[in-house]
Every structure is written in structure tokens, then in C-alpha cells.
Design a protein around this motif. Structure first.
Motif, PDB file in Angstrom:
ATOM      1  N   LEU A   9      25.899  56.653  52.157  1.00  0.00           N
ATOM      2  CA  LEU A   9      26.444  58.001  52.006  1.00  0.00           C
ATOM      3  C   LEU A   9      27.925  57.956  51.634  1.00  0.00           C
ATOM      4  CD1 LEU A   9      24.851  59.886  55.049  1.00  0.00           C
ATOM      5  CD2 LEU A   9      24.344  60.262  52.631  1.00  0.00           C
ATOM      6  N   GLY A  13      29.524  59.389  48.248  1.00  0.00           N
ATOM      7  CA  GLY A  13      30.611  60.367  48.250  1.00  0.00           C
ATOM      8  C   GLY A  13      31.779  59.924  47.407  1.00  0.00           C
ATOM      9  N   LEU A  31      24.140  63.677  43.257  1.00  0.00           N
ATOM     10  CA  LEU A  31      23.785  63.825  44.668  1.00  0.00           C
ATOM     11  C   LEU A  31      22.296  64.088  44.893  1.00  0.00           C
ATOM     12  CD1 LEU A  31      26.792  65.937  46.041  1.00  0.00           C
ATOM     13  CD2 LEU A  31      26.179  63.589  46.661  1.00  0.00           C
ATOM     14  N   SER A  57      23.373  68.800  48.972  1.00  0.00           N
ATOM     15  CA  SER A  57      24.246  68.688  47.798  1.00  0.00           C
ATOM     16  C   SER A  57      25.077  69.954  47.633  1.00  0.00           C
ATOM     17  CB  SER A  57      23.402  68.440  46.546  1.00  0.00           C
ATOM     18  OG  SER A  57      24.203  68.446  45.393  1.00  0.00           O
ATOM     19  N   SER A  60      27.812  69.936  50.062  1.00  0.00           N
ATOM     20  CA  SER A  60      28.767  68.852  49.821  1.00  0.00           C
ATOM     21  C   SER A  60      29.764  69.163  48.712  1.00  0.00           C
ATOM     22  CB  SER A  60      28.020  67.553  49.469  1.00  0.00           C
ATOM     23  OG  SER A  60      27.213  67.135  50.544  1.00  0.00           O
ATOM     24  N   SER A 220      25.331  64.014  56.422  1.00  0.00           N
ATOM     25  CA  SER A 220      25.492  63.669  55.001  1.00  0.00           C
ATOM     26  C   SER A 220      26.617  64.480  54.377  1.00  0.00           C
ATOM     27  CB  SER A 220      24.195  63.929  54.237  1.00  0.00           C
ATOM     28  OG  SER A 220      23.152  63.103  54.687  1.00  0.00           O
ATOM     29  N   ILE A 224      29.940  62.634  52.833  1.00  0.00           N
ATOM     30  CA  ILE A 224      30.113  62.771  51.380  1.00  0.00           C
ATOM     31  C   ILE A 224      31.363  63.574  51.054  1.00  0.00           C
ATOM     32  CG2 ILE A 224      29.140  63.826  49.293  1.00  0.00           C
ATOM     33  CD1 ILE A 224      26.353  63.129  50.438  1.00  0.00           C
TER      34      ILE A 224
END
Length: 268
Positions: A9, A13, A31, A57, A60, A220, A224
Motif C-alpha cells: 500500500l 501510494g 489505484l 480509490s 484516497s 488503505s 496511500i
């Protein structure tokens, strides 16, 4: 989560943050296929791996879209008329679409995402700026509804859709890109809220995954986002020194390969 998974992860990222700074691209294309593959391999809710990857995603990219929007705001690259006109229905489109995502078959989602990424990759590979030849007559509100809906469905900030539209309304490219960045932030926020609220996973499947909210895997997102935030400035710094056009072609090929790999993993 295992140490290996956490390292994966972190690396993901860093790659996404670096690519965003260097090439000016969103992270969804990398992602979603990578997270889908990782969740399937780690047996994290495999029946909803694509849904989980999309929601995670979307969450993120909140930090990257905010950073980009703020940067353009400081440089006076925003057209507030279009931003204010489009954002309300962008939010409506994003949240409305999130109600539909849980009932869409995983395979259908994977196919749609792969085809969408293929179209983006071809445009990136051939460096098509999509300069409109005629003015669009689609009202900003209607465009916002469509952009918010599609962006949420494939977990992107929407620049690939909003920049051509804004340019077709007579806005020069620099301000179209800046306004698109400002539009991307509410897309990321509202899309994340929608995925978190409307994501439905069986209690049995969540027995060992209490860190999941709806279709958003919180660990996550944190890893990320932090790693991407750290690496993005380095990408920006190197953008004037590296052959960006060559790297964009390589990146476009990578997007296709990752999407195909995700699709095969889901189908098999």
C-alpha cells in the motif's frame, strides 16, 4: 493486515503521488486495478473487491484533488462561474450513482472500468488535447450531473471529462484545468460519502475486516494518502527535468495492462 500488505500500500501510494505530480494525472487508473488485485490476493472481501477498490480509490484521491485545487486557486486559475454552477449537481450525480454501485455486478463494473481506462490511455498515448471545434450547448448543471455520475462510477477526479467540456464553453486551457481541479475535490468528497454510506457487505464477510466502512477500506486510504502526499511534490519538481511526453506514453500502456490484469483476475 500483514506487513507485506502494508508495504504494498505504501509503495502504491508513492507511485500514485509521484505520477500525479509528474504527469498531472489522477490516481484512479492505477489505484482501482492494483487495489482490486491486492484485495483478491489478500482475501479481503473478494466478492466485492472491485467495489471496495473503487470506494477506497475515491477516498484516497481527496488529498490530491484538494492540493491541486488549492494550488490553482492561489494562481487564480479558477472560473468561479462554472465551478459554482456545476458543483451542486456534481454532488447530486456522485451520491446518486453511489446508490446504484452496490447492485452492479462486479464483472460488469470491471469491464466498464477497463473500457473507460482504455479510452483515456489512447488519448494520453497519442497526446490528444481534445481542443473542441465547436461550442457545447450543454448547460453546466447538466454537464455537472453527468461528470459527477461517471467520475464516481470509475473513481476519478473527473478532469478527463470536465476539461474538454469547459474548453468547449470557451474557457482557455489553463483556467479549464484549474476549474476542473476545483470540481474534482467535491467529486472525491461526495463520492467517498456515497461509497461509505451505500456500500453493503455481509456481516460474515466483514468478520475480520472491521476497518471497512461501506466500500471504503480505511487503512488503505490512510497509508496511500500519506505516501502520495509526500511523493507528489517530488513529481512536480522533476516534471521539468524528465521527458514527460515519453513517460505519459509509458503510463498509458501501464494503465491498459493494469486494467486488463484486473479484469482477468475478476473473470478468473
Amino acid at each position: 493486515m500483514t506487513t507485506e500488505f502494508i508495504i504494498q500500500l505504501a509503495v502504491l501510494g508513492m507511485v500514485v503521488g509521484f505520477a500525479a505530480g509528474l504527469l498531472g494525472v489522477g490516481g484512479g487508473g492505477i489505484l482501482v486495478p492494483m487495489l482490486t488485485t491486492m484485495y483478491l490476493s489478500a482475501d479481503i472481501v473478494p466478492s466485492h473487491a472491485v467495489h471496495l477498490a473503487l470506494g477506497t480509490s475515491m477516498a484516497s484521491i481527496i488529498t490530491t484533488t484538494f492540493s491541486s485545487a488549492f494550488s490553482h486557486y492561489k494562481n487564480h486559475n479558477l472560473d468561479w462561474h462554472y465551478v459554482k454552477s456545476m458543483v451542486p449537481l456534481i454532488i447530486v450525480g456522485a451520491i446518486s450513482t453511489s446508490f446504484l454501485v452496490p447492485i452492479i455486478n462486479t464483472t460488469a463494473l470491471a469491464i466498464f472500468f477497463s473500457l473507460f481506462m482504455l479510452s483515456i490511455s489512447l488519448r494520453l498515448f497519442f497526446n490528444k488535447q481534445q481542443v473542441p471545434t465547436q461550442k457545447s450547448h450543454i448547460p453546466p448543471q447538466v454537464a455537472g450531473l453527468g461528470i459527477g455520475s461517471i467520475s464516481t462510477l470509475v473513481a476519478i477526479g473527473g478532469a478527463v471529462l470536465s476539461v474538454p467540456y469547459l474548453m468547449s464553453r470557451g474557457i482557455e486551457m489553463r483556467r479549464a484545468i484549474g476549474s476542473s481541479a476545483a470540481i474534482g475535490f467535491p467529486i472525491a468528497i461526495s463520492g467517498t460519502i456515497g461509497y461509505a454510506i451505500n456500500g453493503h457487505i455481509n456481516v460474515e464477510e466483514l468478520a475480520n475486516n472491521q476497518a471497512i466502512i461501506g466500500f471504503v477500506h480505511i487503512p488503505s486510504v490512510i497509508i496511500i494518502s500519506i505516501c502520495g502526499f509526500i511523493m507528489a511534490p517530488l513529481g512536480v519538481k522533476l516534471s521539468t527535468r524528465l521527458p514527460v511526453m515519453v513517460l505519459k506514453k509509458i503510463f498509458s500502456v501501464l494503465l491498459v495492462l493494469l486494467s486488463v490484469r484486473m479484469l482477468l483476475n475478476v473473470l478468473l
